[in-house]
Design a protein around this motif. Structure first.
Motif, PDB file in Angstrom:
ATOM      1  N   ARG A 102       0.813  -0.994  -0.068  1.00  0.00           N
ATOM      2  CA  ARG A 102       0.111  -0.034   0.180  1.00  0.00           C
ATOM      3  C   ARG A 102       0.970   1.080  -0.151  1.00  0.00           C
ATOM      4  O   ARG A 102       0.551   2.228  -0.994  1.00  0.00           O
ATOM      5  CB  ARG A 102      -1.161   0.151   1.234  1.00  0.00           C
ATOM      6  CG  ARG A 102      -2.294  -0.657   1.511  1.00  0.00           C
ATOM      7  CD  ARG A 102      -3.124  -0.762   2.204  1.00  0.00           C
ATOM      8  NE  ARG A 102      -2.933  -0.808   3.374  1.00  0.00           N
ATOM      9  CZ  ARG A 102      -3.013  -1.372   3.937  1.00  0.00           C
ATOM     10  NH1 ARG A 102      -2.905  -3.014   3.737  1.00  0.00           N
ATOM     11  NH2 ARG A 102      -2.323  -1.290   5.342  1.00  0.00           N
ATOM     12  N   LYS A 105       2.287   1.820  -3.165  1.00  0.00           N
ATOM     13  CA  LYS A 105       1.359   1.891  -4.508  1.00  0.00           C
ATOM     14  C   LYS A 105       0.624   3.684  -4.027  1.00  0.00           C
ATOM     15  O   LYS A 105       0.941   4.477  -5.029  1.00  0.00           O
ATOM     16  CB  LYS A 105       0.418   1.343  -4.037  1.00  0.00           C
ATOM     17  CG  LYS A 105      -1.167   1.731  -4.911  1.00  0.00           C
ATOM     18  CD  LYS A 105      -1.016   1.542  -6.418  1.00  0.00           C
ATOM     19  CE  LYS A 105      -0.722   0.510  -6.317  1.00  0.00           C
ATOM     20  NZ  LYS A 105      -0.787  -0.201  -8.374  1.00  0.00           N
ATOM     21  N   GLN A 106       0.910   4.164  -3.219  1.00  0.00           N
ATOM     22  CA  GLN A 106       0.761   5.695  -2.469  1.00  0.00           C
ATOM     23  C   GLN A 106       1.832   6.628  -3.290  1.00  0.00           C
ATOM     24  O   GLN A 106       1.373   7.433  -3.567  1.00  0.00           O
ATOM     25  CB  GLN A 106       0.162   6.331  -0.993  1.00  0.00           C
ATOM     26  CG  GLN A 106       0.143   7.680  -0.728  1.00  0.00           C
ATOM     27  CD  GLN A 106      -1.239   7.974  -1.420  1.00  0.00           C
ATOM     28  OE1 GLN A 106      -2.329   6.733  -1.401  1.00  0.00           O
ATOM     29  NE2 GLN A 106      -1.430   8.867  -1.308  1.00  0.00           N
ATOM     30  N   THR A 212     -10.357   1.650  -6.974  1.00  0.00           N
ATOM     31  CA  THR A 212     -10.571   0.531  -5.343  1.00  0.00           C
ATOM     32  C   THR A 212      -9.294  -0.004  -5.281  1.00  0.00           C
ATOM     33  O   THR A 212      -8.532   0.597  -4.292  1.00  0.00           O
ATOM     34  CB  THR A 212     -11.907   0.060  -5.352  1.00  0.00           C
ATOM     35  OG1 THR A 212     -13.109   1.304  -5.943  1.00  0.00           O
ATOM     36  CG2 THR A 212     -12.096  -0.690  -4.013  1.00  0.00           C
ATOM     37  N   GLY A 215      -7.383   2.707  -5.217  1.00  0.00           N
ATOM     38  CA  GLY A 215      -6.737   3.371  -4.394  1.00  0.00           C
ATOM     39  C   GLY A 215      -6.792   4.749  -4.748  1.00  0.00           C
ATOM     40  O   GLY A 215      -6.557   5.519  -3.617  1.00  0.00           O
TER      41      GLY A 215
END
Length: 223
Positions: A102, A105-106, A212, A215
């Motif tokens: 996560r 990805k951010q 979704t 993100g």
């Protein structure tokens, strides 16, 4: 500002018969004996090195003693406790790995402002198209779509899709979106209102699922 296009898709969907099932989970609090835990863990505490697995096995095994009262747990219960401890360690590692993905990805999203802008334009385009279709104004929808998948806004959206899609699931949703968008453009060109509504819902839903997964759903306005 264009209205959220997904609400338009939901309006179309609400006119057809749908059903959903929900499941609920109940958590039952467990009581553990601190004294028994301390006693059972003394051997491990005195060891040169204590691993997470050791501590987990110790705590779970102590729980088996606690719920069993004064009776000694049988071998099958003890084995089950050790297996559950292994599962706990695996679950912890999975949570850590998911968090790492996560964060990565951010980081990609934060460095992709231009691509995010392309996707924001896509949201506004689909919002306008959805409102036009809702009014049965396929001429207006056609002028927004641009007549083919070679329109500049579609090309830019796919540049963003390519950069921001990493998992097979994300890439599958991109393929579904592009296929549905092609059907939408074709249906609008043929002046087929009902087929246009179906294709619009399909493309909007695929895009929502993709945002979704990546993100981006909280990064884009109008969703």
């Amino acid at each position: 500002m264009a209205a959220p296009f997904l609400s338009t898709a939901n309006t179309f969907l609400s006119k057809s018969s749908t059903s959903a099932t929900q499941s609920s989970f109940e958590l039952y609090p467990l009581k553990q004996s601190f004294r028994r835990t301390v006693t059972l863990c003394k051997a491990i505490d005195g060891a040169p090195r204590v691993t997470k697995r050791d501590l987990s096995i110790c705590l779970v095994t102590s729980f088996v003693f606690a719920v069993g009262g004064r009776e000694q747990p049988n071998s099958s219960a003890a084995n089950a406790a050790i297996l559950e401890a292994d599962d706990d360690v695996e679950l912890l590692e999975k949570v850590k790995e998911d968090r790492k993905r996560r964060l990565e990805k951010q980081g990609i999203i934060n460095s992709s402002k231009k691509e995010t802008g392309y996707l924001q334009d896509l949201v506004y385009k689909l919002s306008e198209v959805g409102q036009a279709i809702e009014k049965n104004d396929l001429s207006a929808a056609s002028s927004v779509l641009g007549g083919s998948t070679e329109a500049e806004w579609v090309k830019k959206a796919n540049v963003a899709f390519t950069k921001l899609s990493s998992s097979p699931e994300e890439k599958t949703e991109v393929d579904t979106f592009n296929s549905s968008l092609a059907s939408l453009i074709s249906s609008v060109t043929k002046n087929d209102v009902e087929s246009s509504k179906v294709a619009f819902v399909s493309s909007a839903s695929a895009f929502e699922r993709w945002t979704t997964l990546t993100g981006l759903i909280d990064e884009l306005k109008g969703l």
